[in-house]
Design a protein around this motif. Structure first.
Motif, PDB file in Angstrom:
ATOM      1  N   TYR A  14       0.838  -1.199   0.000  1.00 34.69           N
ATOM      2  CA  TYR A  14       0.000   0.000   0.000  1.00 34.69           C
ATOM      3  C   TYR A  14       0.877   1.256   0.000  1.00 34.69           C
ATOM      4  O   TYR A  14       0.635   2.193  -0.760  1.00 34.69           O
ATOM      5  CB  TYR A  14      -0.935  -0.016   1.209  1.00 34.69           C
ATOM      6  N   LYS A  18       1.233   4.125  -2.998  1.00 32.40           N
ATOM      7  CA  LYS A  18       1.025   5.554  -2.709  1.00 32.40           C
ATOM      8  C   LYS A  18       2.231   6.381  -3.149  1.00 32.40           C
ATOM      9  O   LYS A  18       2.086   7.523  -3.583  1.00 32.40           O
ATOM     10  CB  LYS A  18       0.754   5.777  -1.217  1.00 32.40           C
ATOM     11  N   LYS A  55      -9.655  -7.831  -5.406  1.00 32.75           N
ATOM     12  CA  LYS A  55      -9.431  -6.650  -4.566  1.00 32.75           C
ATOM     13  C   LYS A  55      -9.378  -7.068  -3.112  1.00 32.75           C
ATOM     14  O   LYS A  55     -10.275  -7.724  -2.597  1.00 32.75           O
ATOM     15  CB  LYS A  55     -10.533  -5.621  -4.770  1.00 32.75           C
ATOM     16  N   LYS A  57      -8.927  -5.226   0.438  1.00 30.04           N
ATOM     17  CA  LYS A  57      -9.001  -3.901   1.054  1.00 30.04           C
ATOM     18  C   LYS A  57      -8.946  -2.846  -0.047  1.00 30.04           C
ATOM     19  O   LYS A  57      -9.856  -2.786  -0.861  1.00 30.04           O
ATOM     20  CB  LYS A  57      -7.940  -3.705   2.118  1.00 30.04           C
ATOM     21  N   ASN A  58      -7.878  -2.047  -0.104  1.00 30.30           N
ATOM     22  CA  ASN A  58      -7.781  -0.966  -1.096  1.00 30.30           C
ATOM     23  C   ASN A  58      -6.794  -1.252  -2.218  1.00 30.30           C
ATOM     24  O   ASN A  58      -6.427  -0.339  -2.950  1.00 30.30           O
ATOM     25  CB  ASN A  58      -7.385   0.336  -0.404  1.00 30.30           C
ATOM     26  N   ASN A  60      -5.842  -3.533  -5.656  1.00 34.36           N
ATOM     27  CA  ASN A  60      -6.220  -4.484  -6.696  1.00 34.36           C
ATOM     28  C   ASN A  60      -5.032  -5.395  -6.979  1.00 34.36           C
ATOM     29  O   ASN A  60      -3.956  -4.922  -7.363  1.00 34.36           O
ATOM     30  CB  ASN A  60      -6.618  -3.767  -7.990  1.00 34.36           C
TER      31      ASN A  60
END
Length: 116
Positions: A14, A18, A55, A57-58, A60
Motif C-alpha cells: 500500500y 502511494k 481486490k 481492502k484498497n 487491486n
C-alpha cells in the motif's frame, strides 16, 4: 485463485503504491521455470483490460487468466525487507523428466507448462 496477503505485506505494498502513483495495482506474473514448479513474481503495474482482479481492502491484485488456470493459491508475506511468495499449482507434474536446471520452461509437459 485464493490469495492470502499478510498484514505486513499489505501495508508495505500500500505504501509503495502511494509513493508510485504511476501504478494502480499489484500484479502476479509468471516467470519461466521448470514445469515441476509454479514460479510467480509480484510487481507494481497497471490494470490491463483482460486481467482478473482480486481486490483486497484498497489494493487491486491482478493476474492473467492463464495464471489463474495454473495456480490454486498464492500466499504473500513480508519478511526481512523482502516480499516472499508461496504458490500452490493446481496440478503438479512430478513425473516430468525433461526439465533442465537452467530455469526455463521445458515446453514438453502437457498441462504443466506456461506459454511464453
Amino acid at each position: 485463485m485464493d490469495i492470502d496477503v499478510s498484514s505486513e505485506a499489505y501495508s508495505n505494498l500500500y505504501t509503495l503504491l502511494k509513493q508510485h502513483n504511476e501504478y494502480n495495482c499489484v500484479r502476479f506474473s509468471h516467470l519461466s521455470s521448470c514445469c515441476k514448479n509454479a514460479t510467480v513474481d509480484v510487481i507494481l503495474d497497471e490494470v490491463a483490460p483482460n486481467d482478473s482482479i482480486n481486490k483486497i481492502k484498497n489494493i487491486n491484485f491482478v493476474y492473467s487468466k492463464e495464471l489463474e488456470e495454473k495456480i490454486k493459491s498464492i500466499n504473500l508475506i513480508y519478511r526481512d525487507s523482502n516480499f516472499l511468495l508461496k504458490c500452490e499449482p493446481l496440478v503438479q507434474n512430478k513425473s516430468c523428466s525433461n526439465c533442465g536446471n537452467n530455469g526455463s520452461d521445458c515446453g514438453s509437459c502437457s498441462g504443466c507448462n506456461f506459454k511464453k
